[in-house]
Structure formats: structure tokens, C-alpha cells
Design an enzyme around this catalytic site. Structure first.
Site, mmCIF file in Angstrom:
data_model
loop_
_atom_site.group_PDB
_atom_site.id
_atom_site.type_symbol
_atom_site.label_atom_id
_atom_site.label_comp_id
_atom_site.label_asym_id
_atom_site.label_seq_id
_atom_site.Cartn_x
_atom_site.Cartn_y
_atom_site.Cartn_z
ATOM 1 N N ASN A 1 -4.840 -1.468 -13.559
ATOM 2 C CA ASN A 1 -5.110 -1.514 -12.129
ATOM 3 C C ASN A 1 -5.524 -0.120 -11.666
ATOM 4 O O ASN A 1 -4.869 0.874 -11.999
ATOM 5 C CB ASN A 1 -3.879 -1.986 -11.375
ATOM 6 C CG ASN A 1 -3.521 -3.416 -11.683
ATOM 7 O OD1 ASN A 1 -4.393 -4.265 -11.850
ATOM 8 N ND2 ASN A 1 -2.238 -3.707 -11.771
ATOM 9 N N HIS A 15 -3.678 -10.019 -11.855
ATOM 10 C CA HIS A 15 -3.547 -11.469 -11.978
ATOM 11 C C HIS A 15 -4.178 -11.919 -13.286
ATOM 12 O O HIS A 15 -4.905 -11.169 -13.912
ATOM 13 C CB HIS A 15 -4.192 -12.200 -10.789
ATOM 14 C CG HIS A 15 -5.684 -12.142 -10.752
ATOM 15 N ND1 HIS A 15 -6.380 -11.056 -10.260
ATOM 16 C CD2 HIS A 15 -6.634 -13.034 -11.147
ATOM 17 C CE1 HIS A 15 -7.682 -11.285 -10.348
ATOM 18 N NE2 HIS A 15 -7.874 -12.481 -10.897
ATOM 19 N N GLU A 63 -5.614 -17.040 -10.975
ATOM 20 C CA GLU A 63 -6.933 -17.470 -10.505
ATOM 21 C C GLU A 63 -7.392 -18.646 -11.337
ATOM 22 O O GLU A 63 -7.306 -18.621 -12.569
ATOM 23 C CB GLU A 63 -7.930 -16.316 -10.629
ATOM 24 C CG GLU A 63 -9.312 -16.657 -10.138
ATOM 25 C CD GLU A 63 -10.279 -15.488 -10.244
ATOM 26 O OE1 GLU A 63 -11.409 -15.642 -9.767
ATOM 27 O OE2 GLU A 63 -9.906 -14.433 -10.804
#
Length: 69
Positions: A1, A15, A63
Site C-alpha cells: 500500500n 483488498h 472486490e
């Protein structure tokens, strides 16, 4: 990240994403079983790919991406 210099247990990623045959059907099945939909199925902002976001019981986002035909 981006912008993260260390991680706590459980924050090591943003995610995961899973390809499904039909995002609308997958969301309906998840919702029918009491799952949490955090972004309803629909096209991405800048395209035609159908996506949705659901949340696992621990609050992690997942997702769902529609399979390309």
C-alpha cells in the site's frame, strides 16, 4: 500500500479481488445469505467492467470483477 511504512496484523493489504461469472448474481447470492455489500454491482467509473465490493466477516473488502466475455 502506498504511503505505508509498517503494518499491523490484518492491515497488510488493501483488498483482494475475485473474478466471477456474473457480479449481479454474486451480489444477490451474498446478500441473500446475509453478506454485506459495500458497493453494489455496476460498471467501473471509467469503463465497462462490472465490479462490486463486499465485506468479509472481519471487515476486509473483497472486490468482485465480472468475467470478460
Amino acid at each position: 500500500n502506498w504511503g505505508v511504512d509498517h503494518y499491523e496484523l490484518g492491515t497488510g493489504y488493501g483488498h483482494i479481488a475475485l473474478e466471477v461469472d456474473d457480479v449481479y448474481d454474486a451480489c444477490a447470492a451474498i446478500r441473500a445469505k446475509g453478506g454485506k455489500i459495500v458497493r453494489d454491482a455496476g460498471p467501473m467509473n471509467a469503463g465497462t467492467t462490472i465490479i462490486a465490493f463486499v465485506e468479509d466477516p472481519d471487515g476486509y473488502p473483497i472486490e468482485l470483477i465480472g468475467k470478460k466475455r
